[in-house]
Design a protein around this motif. Sequence first.
Motif, PDB file in Angstrom:
ATOM      1  N   TRP A  67       6.532 -13.849  -7.246  1.00 38.67           N
ATOM      2  CA  TRP A  67       5.259 -12.737  -7.377  1.00 38.67           C
ATOM      3  C   TRP A  67       5.208 -12.439  -5.804  1.00 38.67           C
ATOM      4  N   ILE A  68       5.331 -13.082  -5.035  1.00 39.06           N
ATOM      5  CA  ILE A  68       5.609 -12.653  -3.441  1.00 39.06           C
ATOM      6  C   ILE A  68       6.710 -11.813  -3.291  1.00 39.06           C
ATOM      7  N   THR A  69       7.782 -11.943  -4.151  1.00 41.32           N
ATOM      8  CA  THR A  69       8.997 -11.054  -4.214  1.00 41.32           C
ATOM      9  C   THR A  69       8.541  -9.703  -4.522  1.00 41.32           C
ATOM     10  N   ILE A  70       7.948  -9.591  -5.719  1.00 37.99           N
ATOM     11  CA  ILE A  70       7.615  -8.204  -6.278  1.00 37.99           C
ATOM     12  C   ILE A  70       6.633  -7.496  -5.374  1.00 37.99           C
ATOM     13  N   GLY A  71       5.482  -8.206  -4.755  1.00 39.42           N
ATOM     14  CA  GLY A  71       4.551  -7.521  -4.287  1.00 39.42           C
ATOM     15  C   GLY A  71       5.210  -7.294  -2.806  1.00 39.42           C
ATOM     16  N   SER A  72       6.096  -8.011  -2.147  1.00 35.97           N
ATOM     17  CA  SER A  72       6.654  -7.482  -0.931  1.00 35.97           C
ATOM     18  C   SER A  72       7.662  -6.559  -1.008  1.00 35.97           C
ATOM     19  N   VAL A  73       8.127  -6.477  -1.939  1.00 42.05           N
ATOM     20  CA  VAL A  73       9.138  -5.155  -2.299  1.00 42.05           C
ATOM     21  C   VAL A  73       8.254  -3.846  -2.332  1.00 42.05           C
ATOM     22  N   SER A  74       7.363  -4.151  -2.834  1.00 34.55           N
ATOM     23  CA  SER A  74       6.439  -2.789  -3.149  1.00 34.55           C
ATOM     24  C   SER A  74       5.920  -2.409  -1.955  1.00 34.55           C
ATOM     25  N   GLY A  75       5.223  -3.418  -1.239  1.00 34.91           N
ATOM     26  CA  GLY A  75       4.712  -3.164   0.072  1.00 34.91           C
ATOM     27  C   GLY A  75       5.538  -2.567   1.292  1.00 34.91           C
ATOM     28  N   ALA A  76       6.756  -3.109   0.996  1.00 40.96           N
ATOM     29  CA  ALA A  76       7.927  -2.517   2.066  1.00 40.96           C
ATOM     30  C   ALA A  76       8.247  -1.112   1.897  1.00 40.96           C
ATOM     31  N   GLN A  77       8.080  -0.660   0.652  1.00 42.90           N
ATOM     32  CA  GLN A  77       8.086   1.142   0.566  1.00 42.90           C
ATOM     33  C   GLN A  77       7.015   1.621   1.305  1.00 42.90           C
ATOM     34  N   ILE A  78       5.815   1.271   1.060  1.00 43.75           N
ATOM     35  CA  ILE A  78       4.744   1.847   1.654  1.00 43.75           C
ATOM     36  C   ILE A  78       4.809   1.858   3.193  1.00 43.75           C
ATOM     37  N   GLY A  79       5.425   0.811   3.670  1.00 44.04           N
ATOM     38  CA  GLY A  79       5.345   0.505   5.177  1.00 44.04           C
ATOM     39  C   GLY A  79       6.406   1.457   5.746  1.00 44.04           C
ATOM     40  N   SER A  80       7.836   1.467   4.984  1.00 43.18           N
ATOM     41  CA  SER A  80       8.779   2.297   5.313  1.00 43.18           C
ATOM     42  C   SER A  80       8.323   3.689   5.364  1.00 43.18           C
ATOM     43  N   PHE A  81       7.576   4.276   4.494  1.00 46.60           N
ATOM     44  CA  PHE A  81       7.117   5.768   4.456  1.00 46.60           C
ATOM     45  C   PHE A  81       6.288   5.985   5.511  1.00 46.60           C
ATOM     46  N   ILE A  82       5.394   5.143   5.955  1.00 48.13           N
ATOM     47  CA  ILE A  82       4.356   5.368   6.986  1.00 48.13           C
ATOM     48  C   ILE A  82       4.906   5.176   8.326  1.00 48.13           C
ATOM     49  N   SER A  83       6.218   4.404   8.503  1.00 46.17           N
ATOM     50  CA  SER A  83       6.446   4.453   9.909  1.00 46.17           C
ATOM     51  C   SER A  83       6.869   5.542  10.670  1.00 46.17           C
ATOM     52  N   PRO A  84       7.829   6.330   9.978  1.00 45.54           N
ATOM     53  CA  PRO A  84       8.210   7.722  10.697  1.00 45.54           C
ATOM     54  C   PRO A  84       6.892   8.579  11.276  1.00 45.54           C
ATOM     55  N   PHE A  85       5.922   8.174  10.696  1.00 45.31           N
ATOM     56  CA  PHE A  85       4.381   9.225  11.119  1.00 45.31           C
ATOM     57  C   PHE A  85       3.886   8.531  12.147  1.00 45.31           C
ATOM     58  N   ILE A  86       4.151   7.118  12.507  1.00 51.86           N
ATOM     59  CA  ILE A  86       3.249   6.644  13.678  1.00 51.86           C
ATOM     60  C   ILE A  86       3.885   7.168  14.795  1.00 51.86           C
ATOM     61  N   PRO A  87       3.076   7.463  15.873  1.00 48.99           N
ATOM     62  CA  PRO A  87       3.838   8.078  17.205  1.00 48.99           C
ATOM     63  C   PRO A  87       4.499   7.027  17.882  1.00 48.99           C
ATOM     64  N   GLU A  88       5.834   7.435  18.559  1.00 50.20           N
ATOM     65  CA  GLU A  88       6.809   6.587  19.090  1.00 50.20           C
ATOM     66  C   GLU A  88       6.192   5.288  20.059  1.00 50.20           C
ATOM     67  N   VAL A  89       5.108   5.553  20.905  1.00 50.13           N
ATOM     68  CA  VAL A  89       4.513   5.012  21.868  1.00 50.13           C
ATOM     69  C   VAL A  89       3.483   3.918  21.063  1.00 50.13           C
ATOM     70  N   GLY A  90       2.897   4.206  20.021  1.00 54.93           N
ATOM     71  CA  GLY A  90       1.931   3.557  19.164  1.00 54.93           C
ATOM     72  C   GLY A  90       2.885   2.518  18.449  1.00 54.93           C
ATOM     73  N   LEU A  91       4.073   2.749  17.698  1.00 54.84           N
ATOM     74  CA  LEU A  91       4.789   1.889  17.139  1.00 54.84           C
ATOM     75  C   LEU A  91       5.519   0.915  17.902  1.00 54.84           C
ATOM     76  N   SER A  92       6.004   1.237  19.073  1.00 54.03           N
ATOM     77  CA  SER A  92       6.415   0.293  20.054  1.00 54.03           C
ATOM     78  C   SER A  92       5.493  -0.532  20.636  1.00 54.03           C
ATOM     79  N   SER A  93       4.111  -0.244  20.997  1.00 54.98           N
ATOM     80  CA  SER A  93       3.130  -1.011  21.435  1.00 54.98           C
ATOM     81  C   SER A  93       2.624  -2.050  20.371  1.00 54.98           C
ATOM     82  N   ALA A  94       2.577  -1.509  18.963  1.00 55.90           N
ATOM     83  CA  ALA A  94       2.144  -2.164  17.787  1.00 55.90           C
ATOM     84  C   ALA A  94       3.229  -3.374  17.592  1.00 55.90           C
ATOM     85  N   PHE A  95       4.544  -2.956  17.876  1.00 57.39           N
ATOM     86  CA  PHE A  95       5.645  -3.861  17.511  1.00 57.39           C
ATOM     87  C   PHE A  95       5.361  -5.077  18.766  1.00 57.39           C
ATOM     88  N   SER A  96       5.107  -4.665  19.780  1.00 59.09           N
ATOM     89  CA  SER A  96       5.011  -5.456  21.132  1.00 59.09           C
ATOM     90  C   SER A  96       3.693  -6.729  20.743  1.00 59.09           C
TER      91      SER A  96
END
Length: 265
Positions: free
Chosen positions: A74-103
């Motif tokens: 069940w974690i697998t099913i949820g995480s696979v679905s969530g990963a698609q959401i995160g992947s499509f959001i990622s390119p729209f986050i400003p480069e600086v914001g994404l780097s800072s968030a990753f830090s």
Amino acid sequence: MEYVLVLCIGCIAGIVTGLIGASGVMVVVPAFIILGYTTSDAIGASLFIDTIASLVVAWTYYQNKNLNLKQGIWITIGSVSGAQIGSFISPFIPEVGLSSAFSIFLVITAVLFWFRGAKVGVPNLNGNDANPQQSRILKLLRSNVIVSSLLLGILVGIISGLFGAGGGVMILLILVFVMQYSMHEGIGTSTLIMAFTAASGTIGHAITSNLPLKASIFGAIGTVIGGRFAAKLANKVNEKVLSKVMGGVFVALAVIMLATTGINN
């Protein structure tokens, strides 16, 4: 020369995954950014490399009878679905914001590893916790394991797609604390789930053209070597010392990423 460095980066990432069941994102993303890749491309490459590393490590744990996907599905099913959401959001986050968030993500992970090293062992799951509030939360999560696993899996997947992490540490915590897996079985199972999650995120980044394929393949070759070797040695490693060392490394990587972002801007 660049691809030789990428091969070495993949090897180090594989060692991290093989030894402690954590995503190699802490190594891959900062290193790729230093090599000149954008944050989104670095995250896409990290997910690809993470997929291969997790499969190699999970196979090694399976050979040692430390893998149980039955309850973790069940974690697998949820995480696979969530990963698609995160992947499509990622390119729209400003480069600086994404780097800072990753830090920030690296620092949080470092803290988790540090305290995991300071308090190694299977957690107390008998309801006699010194913190009553924590016990109530755990009981609530365990009252409906399927729903809890799906929701927590989706959260892990979104974070995975955003930051390029397979979510190994977070999945491990869910398996051990909520589903009451042993530590070794938790690591083996979490790496397999991490492979599915990272693969889902990789597909999302490929669709949005944020996947440097050639570099990712070289990194994946390195991770096969490092992951297989490290997984075989995992049971011989002093987890307490290793966790604290890795915590320090993650903080250092976070500082480097913040400094790199500041120089580029």
